[in-house]
Design a protein around this motif. Sequence first.
Motif, short mmCIF file in Angstrom:
data_model
loop_
_atom_site.label_atom_id
_atom_site.label_comp_id
_atom_site.label_asym_id
_atom_site.label_seq_id
_atom_site.Cartn_x
_atom_site.Cartn_y
_atom_site.Cartn_z
N SER A 46 17.71 -14.30 42.59
CA SER A 46 16.68 -15.30 42.28
C SER A 46 16.38 -15.19 40.79
O SER A 46 16.57 -14.14 40.18
N LEU A 47 15.93 -16.29 40.21
CA LEU A 47 15.61 -16.29 38.78
C LEU A 47 14.65 -17.42 38.46
O LEU A 47 14.55 -18.40 39.23
N ASN A 48 13.96 -17.30 37.36
CA ASN A 48 13.12 -18.37 36.83
C ASN A 48 13.82 -18.98 35.63
O ASN A 48 14.27 -18.25 34.74
N ILE A 49 13.89 -20.30 35.60
CA ILE A 49 14.50 -21.01 34.48
C ILE A 49 13.38 -21.71 33.72
O ILE A 49 12.62 -22.49 34.31
N HIS A 50 13.28 -21.45 32.41
CA HIS A 50 12.20 -22.00 31.59
C HIS A 50 12.68 -23.23 30.83
O HIS A 50 13.87 -23.37 30.54
N ASN A 51 11.73 -24.08 30.45
CA ASN A 51 12.12 -25.34 29.81
C ASN A 51 12.73 -25.15 28.43
O ASN A 51 13.29 -26.09 27.87
N ASP A 52 12.64 -23.94 27.85
CA ASP A 52 13.32 -23.69 26.58
C ASP A 52 14.77 -23.26 26.80
O ASP A 52 15.49 -22.96 25.85
N GLY A 53 15.18 -23.21 28.07
CA GLY A 53 16.57 -22.87 28.41
C GLY A 53 16.78 -21.41 28.75
O GLY A 53 17.88 -21.03 29.18
N SER A 54 15.77 -20.59 28.59
CA SER A 54 15.91 -19.16 28.88
C SER A 54 15.66 -18.87 30.36
O SER A 54 15.18 -19.74 31.11
N VAL A 55 15.98 -17.66 30.78
CA VAL A 55 15.73 -17.25 32.16
C VAL A 55 14.91 -15.96 32.15
O VAL A 55 14.90 -15.22 31.16
N SER A 56 14.24 -15.70 33.28
CA SER A 56 13.46 -14.47 33.40
C SER A 56 13.36 -14.09 34.86
O SER A 56 13.76 -14.86 35.74
N ASP A 57 12.84 -12.90 35.11
CA ASP A 57 12.60 -12.42 36.48
C ASP A 57 13.85 -12.54 37.36
O ASP A 57 13.78 -13.00 38.50
N VAL A 58 14.98 -12.12 36.83
CA VAL A 58 16.23 -12.15 37.61
C VAL A 58 16.24 -10.96 38.56
O VAL A 58 16.10 -9.81 38.12
N LYS A 59 16.39 -11.23 39.84
CA LYS A 59 16.35 -10.18 40.85
C LYS A 59 17.47 -10.37 41.87
O LYS A 59 17.85 -11.50 42.16
N ALA A 60 17.97 -9.27 42.39
CA ALA A 60 18.96 -9.32 43.47
C ALA A 60 18.21 -9.39 44.80
O ALA A 60 17.41 -8.51 45.12
N LEU A 61 18.44 -10.46 45.56
CA LEU A 61 17.80 -10.62 46.87
C LEU A 61 18.58 -9.90 47.96
O LEU A 61 18.01 -9.35 48.90
N SER A 62 19.91 -9.94 47.84
CA SER A 62 20.77 -9.27 48.80
C SER A 62 22.14 -9.08 48.17
O SER A 62 22.51 -9.80 47.24
N ALA A 63 22.90 -8.13 48.69
CA ALA A 63 24.25 -7.88 48.19
C ALA A 63 24.99 -7.01 49.19
O ALA A 63 24.39 -6.14 49.83
N THR A 64 26.29 -7.26 49.33
CA THR A 64 27.07 -6.44 50.25
C THR A 64 27.23 -5.02 49.72
O THR A 64 27.42 -4.08 50.50
N LYS A 65 27.16 -4.86 48.40
CA LYS A 65 27.15 -3.55 47.75
C LYS A 65 26.11 -3.60 46.64
O LYS A 65 26.02 -4.61 45.92
N PRO A 66 25.31 -2.55 46.46
CA PRO A 66 24.31 -2.58 45.39
C PRO A 66 24.90 -2.90 44.02
O PRO A 66 24.27 -3.58 43.20
N GLU A 67 26.13 -2.43 43.78
CA GLU A 67 26.78 -2.66 42.48
C GLU A 67 27.05 -4.14 42.24
O GLU A 67 27.02 -4.60 41.10
N PHE A 68 27.34 -4.90 43.31
CA PHE A 68 27.54 -6.33 43.15
C PHE A 68 26.21 -7.00 42.74
O PHE A 68 26.19 -7.90 41.90
N GLY A 69 25.12 -6.54 43.33
CA GLY A 69 23.82 -7.07 42.96
C GLY A 69 23.47 -6.76 41.52
O GLY A 69 22.98 -7.62 40.79
N GLU A 70 23.75 -5.54 41.09
CA GLU A 70 23.47 -5.15 39.71
C GLU A 70 24.31 -5.97 38.72
O GLU A 70 23.81 -6.41 37.68
N ALA A 71 25.59 -6.18 39.06
CA ALA A 71 26.46 -6.97 38.18
C ALA A 71 26.00 -8.41 38.10
O ALA A 71 26.02 -9.03 37.03
N ALA A 72 25.57 -8.97 39.23
CA ALA A 72 25.10 -10.35 39.25
C ALA A 72 23.83 -10.51 38.42
O ALA A 72 23.70 -11.47 37.65
N VAL A 73 22.90 -9.58 38.54
CA VAL A 73 21.66 -9.64 37.77
C VAL A 73 21.95 -9.52 36.27
O VAL A 73 21.39 -10.26 35.46
#
Length: 208
Positions: A46-73
Amino acid sequence: MRFFVLAAALLLSTSVLAAFVPEAVSMPKPHYPSFLTSVPGHARISLNIHNDGSVSDVKALSATKPEFGEAAVEAATQWRFKPWTVNADQPAVIDAQNEMIFTPEEIKAKSTQLSFMETTYQSCSALNEEVSQFRRNHPSRPLIQMKSFAITRVAVMFPALSGKSDYNEGLDRADALESALPEIVRKCQAHPKSTYAKYLPSNLRRYL
């Protein structure tokens, strides 16, 4: 060894934003965890997208392996979108979700195509059983999240995700698929000996 990571379409969590989808400027793909080189998997963020084009609060909601979640974030933290003007239809911050599918490159071409073919050309009786099971296990979730329909959504979005077609056109195809699901289910229930693919909208079959 080469690897393949598919970043599926952004899912906006606020229904009023259905007509507005932020335009991606840069969406770096995550690095495949080095010690999982032969292991496929996926991660949902999940993530928040701001009107200046930036993102924040990127979090892994689920992942088959924790490392995949970390890489995605880690990758999504670097994403940037085209800035927009805030108004009634375009808020300053948008809540979104994204699913990334990790597949070793050496098996990607065959396995991806096989998954699409096996899914869309399965019998309606098999699809009917999957629908019944999904509704029992997940009564509040939309049908598009059922495995067969989720795979089909990736299939119709794939040209856009791989840069071969316009991203917004891909979103339109995904929306058309989701709108057609109730009718597809109804027809499959009425004709269990038929195939799921037969009842897909004709303009979507060419992407399978």
